[in-house]
Design an enzyme around this catalytic site. Structure first.
Site, PDB file in Angstrom:
ATOM      1  N   ASN A  42      12.901  66.928 105.689  1.00  0.00           N
ATOM      2  CA  ASN A  42      12.414  65.969 106.676  1.00  0.00           C
ATOM      3  C   ASN A  42      11.737  66.721 107.817  1.00  0.00           C
ATOM      4  O   ASN A  42      12.104  67.845 108.159  1.00  0.00           O
ATOM      5  CB  ASN A  42      13.525  65.030 107.168  1.00  0.00           C
ATOM      6  CG  ASN A  42      14.687  65.731 107.827  1.00  0.00           C
ATOM      7  OD1 ASN A  42      15.151  66.770 107.379  1.00  0.00           O
ATOM      8  ND2 ASN A  42      15.204  65.127 108.894  1.00  0.00           N
ATOM      9  N   VAL A  43      10.707  66.080 108.364  1.00  0.00           N
ATOM     10  CA  VAL A  43       9.956  66.640 109.482  1.00  0.00           C
ATOM     11  C   VAL A  43       9.852  65.546 110.538  1.00  0.00           C
ATOM     12  O   VAL A  43       9.174  64.545 110.332  1.00  0.00           O
ATOM     13  CB  VAL A  43       8.539  67.101 109.044  1.00  0.00           C
ATOM     14  CG1 VAL A  43       7.764  67.668 110.221  1.00  0.00           C
ATOM     15  CG2 VAL A  43       8.629  68.110 107.909  1.00  0.00           C
ATOM     16  N   GLU A  55      12.392  63.189 100.881  1.00  0.00           N
ATOM     17  CA  GLU A  55      12.022  62.682  99.565  1.00  0.00           C
ATOM     18  C   GLU A  55      10.516  62.493  99.450  1.00  0.00           C
ATOM     19  O   GLU A  55       9.898  62.868  98.459  1.00  0.00           O
ATOM     20  CB  GLU A  55      12.726  61.346  99.278  1.00  0.00           C
ATOM     21  CG  GLU A  55      14.238  61.418  99.316  1.00  0.00           C
ATOM     22  CD  GLU A  55      14.818  61.096 100.690  1.00  0.00           C
ATOM     23  OE1 GLU A  55      14.475  61.778 101.690  1.00  0.00           O
ATOM     24  OE2 GLU A  55      15.635  60.167 100.769  1.00  0.00           O
ATOM     25  N   CYS A  90      11.057  55.419 101.353  1.00  0.00           N
ATOM     26  CA  CYS A  90      11.135  56.412 100.270  1.00  0.00           C
ATOM     27  C   CYS A  90      11.388  55.731  98.928  1.00  0.00           C
ATOM     28  O   CYS A  90      10.823  56.126  97.908  1.00  0.00           O
ATOM     29  CB  CYS A  90      12.217  57.439 100.561  1.00  0.00           C
ATOM     30  SG  CYS A  90      11.762  58.589 101.885  1.00  0.00           S
TER      31      CYS A  90
END
Length: 129
Positions: A42-43, A55, A90
């Site tokens: 994750n960013v 994901e 996602c």
């Protein structure tokens, strides 16, 4: 590739997560039906709407390398005690590239995991096929 090996890939991706705001780090490892593995983390961005989940990062990497993909499995890991599951966005992205029988390996920080069939996670997914 064993489930445990794919989870290890997700854990390694977790180490690169950029989560300065929530401190909630997530890693993902995606196995395509062609046998390739793509990882993502994750960013977070100060404007949360621009944040990208682990994901989706893995899916984008896979598509950018292979074009149209068919996902066999995705492992998701975090450093949280609870099992980690994909968010709604996602899930919809996965629906574009996965069949209902695709397996999600949802793990916790101890490495314990639950296998969930994608069709059970997102029944009646909106798809073009």
């Amino acid at each position: 590739m064993s489930d445990q090996q794919l989870i290890e890939y997700a854990k390694k991706a977790l180490e690169k997560a950029y989560a300065p705001y929530s401190k909630f780090r997530v890693g993902a490892a995606l196995l395509t039906k062609t046998g390739n593995i793509y990882t993502g983390c994750n960013v977070e961005i100060a404007s949360y709407g621009a944040t990208n989940c682990a994901e989706r990062t893995a899916v984008w990497k896979a598509v950018s390398e292979e074009g149209k993909i068919d996902i066999e499995k995705i492992a998701i890991a975090s450093d949280d005690e609870a099992y980690i599951y994909p968010c709604g966005i996602c899930r919809q992205v996965m629906a574009e590239f996965a069949q209902d029988d695709m397996e999600l390996l949802c793990s916790n920080k101890n490495g314990d995991y639950r296998t969930i069939r994608f069709g059970d996670m997102l029944p009646n997914a909106f798809r073009s096929f």
